[in-house]
Design a protein around this motif. Structure first.
Motif, PDB file in Angstrom:
ATOM      1  N   HIS A 106      -8.195  -4.674  42.806  1.00 41.51           N
ATOM      2  CA  HIS A 106      -6.824  -4.445  43.348  1.00 41.51           C
ATOM      3  C   HIS A 106      -5.621  -4.662  42.102  1.00 41.51           C
ATOM      4  CE1 HIS A 106      -3.226  -4.314  46.053  1.00 41.51           C
ATOM      5  NE2 HIS A 106      -2.816  -5.537  45.560  1.00 41.51           N
ATOM      6  N   GLY A 107      -4.935  -3.766  42.047  1.00 41.07           N
ATOM      7  CA  GLY A 107      -3.900  -3.794  40.870  1.00 41.07           C
ATOM      8  C   GLY A 107      -4.409  -3.363  39.547  1.00 41.07           C
ATOM      9  N   SER A 108      -5.754  -3.151  39.154  1.00 34.97           N
ATOM     10  CA  SER A 108      -6.216  -2.763  38.005  1.00 34.97           C
ATOM     11  C   SER A 108      -5.418  -1.228  37.956  1.00 34.97           C
ATOM     12  CB  SER A 108      -7.677  -2.840  37.736  1.00 34.97           C
ATOM     13  OG  SER A 108      -7.691  -4.291  38.113  1.00 34.97           O
ATOM     14  N   PHE A 109      -5.542  -0.783  36.803  1.00 32.92           N
ATOM     15  CA  PHE A 109      -5.065   0.560  36.382  1.00 32.92           C
ATOM     16  C   PHE A 109      -5.685   1.297  35.022  1.00 32.92           C
ATOM     17  CE2 PHE A 109      -1.772  -2.350  35.064  1.00 32.92           C
ATOM     18  CZ  PHE A 109      -1.123  -1.709  33.789  1.00 32.92           C
ATOM     19  N   VAL A 110      -5.723   2.648  35.184  1.00 35.76           N
ATOM     20  CA  VAL A 110      -6.014   3.468  34.093  1.00 35.76           C
ATOM     21  C   VAL A 110      -4.724   4.241  33.746  1.00 35.76           C
ATOM     22  CG1 VAL A 110      -7.442   5.223  33.059  1.00 35.76           C
ATOM     23  CG2 VAL A 110      -8.292   3.703  35.037  1.00 35.76           C
ATOM     24  N   VAL A 111      -4.572   4.170  32.217  1.00 40.32           N
ATOM     25  CA  VAL A 111      -3.555   4.789  31.742  1.00 40.32           C
ATOM     26  C   VAL A 111      -4.071   5.959  30.573  1.00 40.32           C
ATOM     27  CG1 VAL A 111      -1.331   4.822  30.499  1.00 40.32           C
ATOM     28  CG2 VAL A 111      -1.877   2.997  32.015  1.00 40.32           C
ATOM     29  N   ALA A 112      -3.441   7.046  30.455  1.00 36.70           N
ATOM     30  CA  ALA A 112      -3.878   8.234  29.444  1.00 36.70           C
ATOM     31  C   ALA A 112      -2.769   8.593  28.677  1.00 36.70           C
ATOM     32  CB  ALA A 112      -4.942   9.082  30.127  1.00 36.70           C
ATOM     33  N   MET A 113      -2.941   9.137  27.685  1.00 32.87           N
ATOM     34  CA  MET A 113      -1.807   9.674  26.991  1.00 32.87           C
ATOM     35  C   MET A 113      -1.687  11.093  27.341  1.00 32.87           C
ATOM     36  SD  MET A 113      -0.933   7.202  25.055  1.00 32.87           S
ATOM     37  CE  MET A 113      -1.488   6.048  26.413  1.00 32.87           C
ATOM     38  N   GLU A 114      -2.876  11.466  27.693  1.00 34.27           N
ATOM     39  CA  GLU A 114      -3.312  13.179  28.038  1.00 34.27           C
ATOM     40  C   GLU A 114      -4.448  13.090  28.986  1.00 34.27           C
ATOM     41  OE1 GLU A 114      -4.594  17.445  25.988  1.00 34.27           O
ATOM     42  OE2 GLU A 114      -4.745  15.382  24.890  1.00 34.27           O
ATOM     43  N   GLN A 115      -4.179  14.039  29.983  1.00 31.48           N
ATOM     44  CA  GLN A 115      -5.152  14.508  31.002  1.00 31.48           C
ATOM     45  C   GLN A 115      -5.663  15.900  30.878  1.00 31.48           C
ATOM     46  OE1 GLN A 115      -4.928  12.143  35.262  1.00 31.48           O
ATOM     47  NE2 GLN A 115      -3.028  13.281  34.748  1.00 31.48           N
ATOM     48  N   THR A 116      -6.793  16.165  30.675  1.00 30.28           N
ATOM     49  CA  THR A 116      -7.205  17.516  30.434  1.00 30.28           C
ATOM     50  C   THR A 116      -7.585  18.018  31.785  1.00 30.28           C
ATOM     51  OG1 THR A 116      -9.776  16.729  30.129  1.00 30.28           O
ATOM     52  CG2 THR A 116      -8.144  17.074  28.117  1.00 30.28           C
ATOM     53  N   ALA A 117      -7.721  17.382  32.826  1.00 29.45           N
ATOM     54  CA  ALA A 117      -8.199  17.989  34.076  1.00 29.45           C
ATOM     55  C   ALA A 117      -7.370  17.116  35.318  1.00 29.45           C
ATOM     56  CB  ALA A 117      -9.526  18.204  34.203  1.00 29.45           C
ATOM     57  N   GLY A 118      -6.045  16.994  34.726  1.00 27.97           N
ATOM     58  CA  GLY A 118      -5.108  16.115  35.811  1.00 27.97           C
ATOM     59  C   GLY A 118      -5.270  16.855  37.034  1.00 27.97           C
ATOM     60  N   ARG A 119      -5.241  16.269  38.110  1.00 31.16           N
ATOM     61  CA  ARG A 119      -5.494  16.795  39.482  1.00 31.16           C
ATOM     62  C   ARG A 119      -4.070  16.398  40.293  1.00 31.16           C
ATOM     63  NH1 ARG A 119      -9.478  14.634  42.805  1.00 31.16           N
ATOM     64  NH2 ARG A 119      -9.572  12.987  41.457  1.00 31.16           N
ATOM     65  N   GLY A 120      -3.507  17.452  41.075  1.00 35.83           N
ATOM     66  CA  GLY A 120      -2.495  17.371  42.175  1.00 35.83           C
ATOM     67  C   GLY A 120      -2.948  17.464  43.491  1.00 35.83           C
ATOM     68  N   ARG A 121      -2.191  17.699  44.658  1.00 36.23           N
ATOM     69  CA  ARG A 121      -2.567  17.854  45.828  1.00 36.23           C
ATOM     70  C   ARG A 121      -3.385  19.182  46.127  1.00 36.23           C
ATOM     71  NH1 ARG A 121       1.669  17.811  49.763  1.00 36.23           N
ATOM     72  NH2 ARG A 121      -0.033  18.029  51.269  1.00 36.23           N
ATOM     73  N   ASN A 132       3.881  13.386  26.149  1.00 35.80           N
ATOM     74  CA  ASN A 132       5.123  13.950  26.731  1.00 35.80           C
ATOM     75  C   ASN A 132       5.283  13.132  28.242  1.00 35.80           C
ATOM     76  OD1 ASN A 132       3.890  16.840  25.760  1.00 35.80           O
ATOM     77  ND2 ASN A 132       6.078  16.153  25.174  1.00 35.80           N
ATOM     78  N   GLY A 133       4.483  12.259  28.546  1.00 32.58           N
ATOM     79  CA  GLY A 133       4.766  11.366  29.830  1.00 32.58           C
ATOM     80  C   GLY A 133       3.795  10.287  30.149  1.00 32.58           C
ATOM     81  N   ILE A 134       3.930   9.570  31.324  1.00 37.33           N
ATOM     82  CA  ILE A 134       2.958   8.630  31.521  1.00 37.33           C
ATOM     83  C   ILE A 134       2.075   8.922  32.560  1.00 37.33           C
ATOM     84  CG2 ILE A 134       2.913   6.289  32.832  1.00 37.33           C
ATOM     85  CD1 ILE A 134       5.414   5.779  31.121  1.00 37.33           C
ATOM     86  N   TYR A 135       0.671   8.758  32.594  1.00 38.45           N
ATOM     87  CA  TYR A 135      -0.271   9.380  33.595  1.00 38.45           C
ATOM     88  C   TYR A 135      -0.910   8.070  33.871  1.00 38.45           C
ATOM     89  CZ  TYR A 135       1.386  13.366  30.806  1.00 38.45           C
ATOM     90  OH  TYR A 135       2.038  14.375  30.151  1.00 38.45           O
ATOM     91  N   LEU A 136      -0.938   7.636  34.970  1.00 39.12           N
ATOM     92  CA  LEU A 136      -1.691   6.424  35.438  1.00 39.12           C
ATOM     93  C   LEU A 136      -2.350   6.393  36.629  1.00 39.12           C
ATOM     94  CD1 LEU A 136       0.221   4.466  37.343  1.00 39.12           C
ATOM     95  CD2 LEU A 136       1.644   3.993  35.342  1.00 39.12           C
ATOM     96  N   SER A 137      -3.378   5.630  37.153  1.00 34.98           N
ATOM     97  CA  SER A 137      -3.913   5.563  38.132  1.00 34.98           C
ATOM     98  C   SER A 137      -4.155   4.029  38.546  1.00 34.98           C
ATOM     99  CB  SER A 137      -5.269   6.423  38.272  1.00 34.98           C
ATOM    100  OG  SER A 137      -4.935   7.954  38.366  1.00 34.98           O
TER     101      SER A 137
END
Length: 326
Positions: A106-121, A132-137
């Motif tokens: 709980h509370g742990s997370f992953v951050v990337a400078m770039e996603q090559t296969a980022g997923r949306g809904r 260009n942004g902040i990508y985290l899970s």
């Protein structure tokens, strides 16, 4: 923790201040040669560390590279697991694997400078260009059933709204259920994925993926997104003023705060741009018009259909498009 990691943490704590090699060596219990080696390694990674004869070392105040060491300075719980990647296929996928294996909780997370296969809904790709942004899970272990996953998403949108307002001084509009907008352009998308216990229906853990655009040139976006997507800053120079480590940390801090008790927040309702608008509801290949009336306490959207009847829409059933906000 390595000398390099401890040095970066020390330099981040004293960003803009000069620290002598002797003082650093004493603080880290290592030789000045080890300090010099760590400094060179950090410079190769892009950290702007200044040095001069008899002056010591200083991390430039404008340094804005995301690091676990920099993020921890602003976390309410600095002991959580943080994974940083220069590039990764999907932060949600990596966070899910960490949660399933028990390597992060709980509370742990992953951050990337770039996603090559980022997923949306609904299987859509989330465009995630490098730098260009902040990508985290974030991994969450909330108390509740699968129905509560809608309120996890509303909590995440509220967390992003609060963090961006605090760190960047920018007020965003929240679009039901999982997007944030600025000047009629989508600047943030949220994807919540939950794993439940089959018998009880309770959520074992949830992964909340957040993609936030700081600044992206419109020509960089795929053609189908150029009229839709944007960033929270008007130009690249302005985006460099954002403290990305603090912004990432505050998103996580607010998310954990908002999900301690799953309920609809006042901010989510107050800053939502959907209620009161005529909308188009798209479900699979069919679409219909309706009027958005209000957001219900369970996070569902109350709408008035064209025949005058009212219905509630839930996350996962639809996508919504609203006219430009004037």
């Amino acid at each position: 923790m390595t000398v390099k990691s401890r040095l970066l943490e020390l330099l981040e704590q004293h960003k803009g201040e000069t620290l002598s090699g002797e003082d650093i060596g004493r603080e880290l219990s290592c030789t000045r040669a080890a300090v010099w080696k760590a400094v060179n390694s950090l410079r190769q990674e892009g950290y702007p560390i200044e040095a001069g004869p008899n002056k010591g070392y200083m991390l430039a105040r404008e340094s804005n590279l995301i690091s676990a060491e920099g993020i921890r300075l602003f976390l309410e719980d600095p002991q959580v697991e943080i994974k940083i990647f220069d590039a990764i296929s999907s932060t949600n996928l990596e966070a899910r694997q960490l949660a399933v294996s028990g390597m992060a909780g709980h509370g742990s997370f992953v951050v990337a400078m770039e996603q090559t296969a980022g997923r949306g809904r609904r299987g859509r790709e989330f465009y995630s260009p490098k730098g260009n942004g902040i990508y985290l899970s974030v991994i969450l272990e909330p108390k509740g059933t699968l129905e509560g996953s809608l309120l996890i998403t509303t909590a995440a949108a509220t967390a992003v709204y609060k963090a961006v307002k605090e760190v960047c001084g920018v007020k965003l509009g929240i679009k039901w259920v999982n997007d944030l907008y600025k000047d009629n352009r989508k600047v943030c998308g949220i994807l919540t994925e939950a794993v439940t216990d089959f018998e009880s229906g309770n959520i074992e853990f949830a992964i909340v993926g957040i993609g936030l655009n700081l600044y992206v040139e419109q020509e960089q976006f795929p053609k189908e997104l150029q009229e839709i997507a944007g960033g929270i800053y008007e130009d690249e120079q302005s985006s460099r003023t954002a403290d990305r480590n603090r912004l990432a940390a505050q998103i996580v801090n607010y998310l954990l705060e908002e999900t301690r008790e799953l309920k609809l927040s006042e901010e989510y309702v107050e800053h939502n741009i959907v209620p009161g608008n005529e909308i188009t509801i798209t479900d699979n290949k069919s679409s219909r018009s309706a009027r958005a009336l209000a957001i219900c306490p369970d996070g569902k959207l109350l709408v008035q259909e064209t025949d005058g009847t009212q219905s509630k829409l839930a996350f996962g059933e639809i996508s919504i498009k609203i006219p430009p906000i004037k």
